[in-house]
Design a protein around this motif. Structure first.
Motif, PDB file in Angstrom:
ATOM      1  N   ALA A  87    -107.526 -42.283  78.156  1.00 17.43           N
ATOM      2  CA  ALA A  87    -105.947 -42.165  78.288  1.00 17.43           C
ATOM      3  C   ALA A  87    -105.405 -43.125  79.007  1.00 17.43           C
ATOM      4  O   ALA A  87    -104.093 -43.752  78.969  1.00 17.43           O
ATOM      5  N   GLY A  88    -105.946 -43.812  80.057  1.00 16.76           N
ATOM      6  CA  GLY A  88    -105.435 -44.964  80.783  1.00 16.76           C
ATOM      7  C   GLY A  88    -105.262 -46.199  79.958  1.00 16.76           C
ATOM      8  O   GLY A  88    -104.489 -46.810  79.895  1.00 16.76           O
ATOM      9  N   LEU A  89    -106.249 -46.317  79.141  1.00 21.58           N
ATOM     10  CA  LEU A  89    -106.433 -47.574  78.264  1.00 21.58           C
ATOM     11  C   LEU A  89    -105.226 -47.282  77.110  1.00 21.58           C
ATOM     12  O   LEU A  89    -104.386 -48.275  76.744  1.00 21.58           O
ATOM     13  N   ALA A  90    -104.946 -45.968  76.643  1.00 23.55           N
ATOM     14  CA  ALA A  90    -103.915 -45.751  75.629  1.00 23.55           C
ATOM     15  C   ALA A  90    -102.609 -45.830  76.409  1.00 23.55           C
ATOM     16  O   ALA A  90    -101.847 -46.601  75.727  1.00 23.55           O
ATOM     17  N   GLY A  91    -102.510 -45.302  77.524  1.00 25.34           N
ATOM     18  CA  GLY A  91    -101.225 -45.675  78.241  1.00 25.34           C
ATOM     19  C   GLY A  91    -100.786 -47.077  78.505  1.00 25.34           C
ATOM     20  O   GLY A  91     -99.685 -47.552  78.490  1.00 25.34           O
ATOM     21  N   HIS A 117    -100.845 -36.628  80.987  1.00 19.29           N
ATOM     22  CA  HIS A 117     -99.706 -37.427  81.431  1.00 19.29           C
ATOM     23  C   HIS A 117     -99.871 -37.912  82.900  1.00 19.29           C
ATOM     24  O   HIS A 117     -99.425 -39.103  83.314  1.00 19.29           O
ATOM     25  N   HIS A 118    -100.974 -37.417  83.702  1.00 14.29           N
ATOM     26  CA  HIS A 118    -101.129 -37.873  85.167  1.00 14.29           C
ATOM     27  C   HIS A 118    -102.388 -38.933  84.774  1.00 14.29           C
ATOM     28  O   HIS A 118    -102.730 -39.726  86.011  1.00 14.29           O
ATOM     29  N   MET A 119    -102.579 -39.470  83.621  1.00 14.50           N
ATOM     30  CA  MET A 119    -103.483 -40.442  83.513  1.00 14.50           C
ATOM     31  C   MET A 119    -102.711 -41.703  82.774  1.00 14.50           C
ATOM     32  O   MET A 119    -102.816 -42.763  83.335  1.00 14.50           O
ATOM     33  N   THR A 120    -101.807 -41.376  81.836  1.00 18.48           N
ATOM     34  CA  THR A 120    -101.216 -42.339  81.082  1.00 18.48           C
ATOM     35  C   THR A 120     -99.936 -42.817  81.907  1.00 18.48           C
ATOM     36  O   THR A 120     -99.728 -44.187  81.823  1.00 18.48           O
ATOM     37  N   LEU A 121     -99.289 -42.117  82.710  1.00 18.07           N
ATOM     38  CA  LEU A 121     -98.067 -42.977  83.537  1.00 18.07           C
ATOM     39  C   LEU A 121     -98.513 -43.926  84.654  1.00 18.07           C
ATOM     40  O   LEU A 121     -98.137 -44.873  84.651  1.00 18.07           O
ATOM     41  N   GLY A 173    -106.013 -44.804  84.790  1.00 18.14           N
ATOM     42  CA  GLY A 173    -106.158 -43.602  84.416  1.00 18.14           C
ATOM     43  C   GLY A 173    -107.506 -42.764  84.846  1.00 18.14           C
ATOM     44  O   GLY A 173    -107.040 -41.321  84.990  1.00 18.14           O
ATOM     45  N   LEU A 174    -108.511 -43.476  85.098  1.00 17.02           N
ATOM     46  CA  LEU A 174    -109.531 -42.803  85.551  1.00 17.02           C
ATOM     47  C   LEU A 174    -109.485 -42.323  86.908  1.00 17.02           C
ATOM     48  O   LEU A 174    -109.686 -40.883  87.189  1.00 17.02           O
ATOM     49  N   LEU A 175    -108.643 -42.636  87.765  1.00 19.48           N
ATOM     50  CA  LEU A 175    -108.363 -42.502  89.265  1.00 19.48           C
ATOM     51  C   LEU A 175    -107.380 -40.955  88.961  1.00 19.48           C
ATOM     52  O   LEU A 175    -107.462 -40.343  89.649  1.00 19.48           O
ATOM     53  N   GLY A 176    -106.454 -41.318  88.201  1.00 18.62           N
ATOM     54  CA  GLY A 176    -105.541 -40.166  88.185  1.00 18.62           C
ATOM     55  C   GLY A 176    -106.042 -38.974  87.492  1.00 18.62           C
ATOM     56  O   GLY A 176    -105.669 -37.894  88.046  1.00 18.62           O
ATOM     57  N   ALA A 177    -106.962 -38.992  86.703  1.00 18.66           N
ATOM     58  CA  ALA A 177    -107.875 -37.765  86.290  1.00 18.66           C
ATOM     59  C   ALA A 177    -108.556 -37.289  87.235  1.00 18.66           C
ATOM     60  O   ALA A 177    -108.468 -36.116  87.466  1.00 18.66           O
ATOM     61  N   LEU A 178    -109.489 -38.173  88.356  1.00 23.93           N
ATOM     62  CA  LEU A 178    -110.135 -37.445  89.214  1.00 23.93           C
ATOM     63  C   LEU A 178    -109.283 -36.946  90.323  1.00 23.93           C
ATOM     64  O   LEU A 178    -109.827 -35.794  90.743  1.00 23.93           O
ATOM     65  N   SER A 224    -101.322 -35.648  91.216  1.00 27.60           N
ATOM     66  CA  SER A 224    -101.799 -36.870  91.006  1.00 27.60           C
ATOM     67  C   SER A 224    -101.031 -37.941  90.971  1.00 27.60           C
ATOM     68  O   SER A 224    -101.261 -39.154  91.423  1.00 27.60           O
ATOM     69  N   ILE A 225    -100.053 -37.706  90.273  1.00 25.28           N
ATOM     70  CA  ILE A 225     -99.065 -38.881  89.785  1.00 25.28           C
ATOM     71  C   ILE A 225     -98.495 -39.323  91.311  1.00 25.28           C
ATOM     72  O   ILE A 225     -98.350 -40.478  91.354  1.00 25.28           O
TER      73      ILE A 225
END
Length: 370
Positions: A245-249, A284-288, A315-320, A343-344
């Motif tokens: 998701a991070g790469l996509a965002g 969304h907490h990964m892509t933003l 994106g990884l950090l947001g997910a974790l 997370s955001i």
């Protein structure tokens, strides 16, 4: 790519070329807070938006926000399109409609008024519409007003975080306290601390009297641990979707020069989750944060490839961070405290701090850091 970043920097009122000389922190003012909150229209809009979120339900209202943001990104003005402002504004912003919808669900559940068949405590059921009952709408309106108050104070004082995300979390802790729920939650004796999801995997239930019941169910009928996303709580799964998701965002930001398209798509995709499509990830907490970090990296002088790698890491950090938060505050509680919003707020604070100390030359749109 500098021209792309200028689209986002225009929101903050300066050009990409100026970013290098604007490192540091620029505080807001009490006067700005008083000025914006002196406008009665913002209070009326927030009350209506809160009631809207209560009537539709928190998650449907949030998906609606996502569609508005997507439309706004392609709206054509320098600030990202009028729909971005509407999507994050005093009526449809998550700090208003979503937060108020979650509060209304907590209120209704405390009175035994939700019979949705939800697997967890029904105070966590943010998928269900609560209709047009006056008391439900009043609760939504009250929390909409609370939402605009917190968000505008943080925004106009230029607190270096995401004011909308922070408000969503703060509002949830307030509704827990107001409606008589445990603010933090109660860890079951069957769990080895906050982070242990084992009791859920084993299907274990609470001990009698450990927590309050839910409607006509005794507390002993409730699962000992209630993970936020039953299909997405294992660390390896969370990490994998975070990177993707991070790469996509980040790539969405590369294509548009806008930090918000990835968020809009992630939020809108939750319509399918609300409709019962299984295993829809929440991202969304990964892509933003990833999109924001990508644009900050480009403004700092990173190549697009390096900036995309940075986006993937954020994106990884947001997910974790989201998963860690849910294990502490959601899985053992009775109402919805939103892990993505937490997370955001946390990750955007990190981006702001990196800008303040000069690792990035801008925090793009996050207040305070320049």
């Amino acid at each position: 790519m500098a021209a792309d970043v200028t689209v986002e920097l225009a929101i903050r009122g300066f050009d990409a070329a100026d970013a290098v000389v604007l490192q540091g922190y620029e505080p807001g003012s009490v006067g700005a807070v008083v000025e914006v909150l002196s406008d009665p229209t913002i209070w009326l809009g927030a009350a209506a938006g809160g009631a809207f979120g209560a009537a539709l339900g928190a998650l449907p209202a949030f998906a609606f926000t996502g569609f508005l943001v997507i439309a706004g990104v392609f709206g054509g003005d320098a600030a990202g399109g009028v729909g971005v402002g509407v999507g994050f504004g005093p009526v449809f912003g998550p700090h208003i409609s979503f937060a108020a919808g979650a509060a209304a669900a907590a209120y209704a559940a405390s009175r035994g008024d939700i019979q949705s068949g939800f697997d967890y405590h029904t105070g966590k059921d943010i998928t269900v519409a609560l209709g047009s009952r006056p008391d439900i709408l009043a609760v939504g309106a009250a929390f909409g007003i609370l939402g605009i108050l917190i968000e505008q104070v943080f925004r106009n004082l230029a607190v270096p975080t995401d004011p909308i995300a922070f408000t969503v979390v703060a509002s949830a802790f307030v509704h827990r306290a107001v409606f008589g729920y445990s603010v933090i939650g109660v860890v079951s004796d069957k769990a080895d601390g906050y982070f242990d999801m084992g009791p859920f995997e084993r299907g274990e239930t609470r001990d009698p009297g450990e927590v309050p019941g839910d409607g006509d169910k005794d507390g002993g009928d409730r699962l000992a641990v209630e993970p936020w996303l039953p299909n997405m709580y294992k660390w390896s799964h969370v990490a994998a979707i975070g990177i993707v998701a991070g790469l996509a965002g980040g790539y969405a930001a590369l294509q548009t020069g806008n930090a918000f398209l990835g968020f809009g798509i992630s939020a809108a995709s939750l319509l399918f989750l609300n409709l019962g499509v299984g295993k829809i990830p929440v991202t969304h907490h990964m892509t933003l944060p990833a999109s924001t970090a990508y644009l900050a990296g480009i403004a700092t002088g990173f190549s697009p490839t390096v900036a995309l790698v940075v986006a993937g890491l954020f994106g990884l950090l947001g997910a974790l961070v989201g998963e860690a938060f849910q294990r502490v505050f959601y899985a053992h509680g009775d109402t919805h405290v939103d892990p993505p919003a937490a997370s955001i707020a946390i990750v955007h604070t990190i981006i702001a701090l990196l800008a303040i100390v000069g690792v990035f030359t801008t925090s793009v749109w996050v207040p305070g850091a320049v």
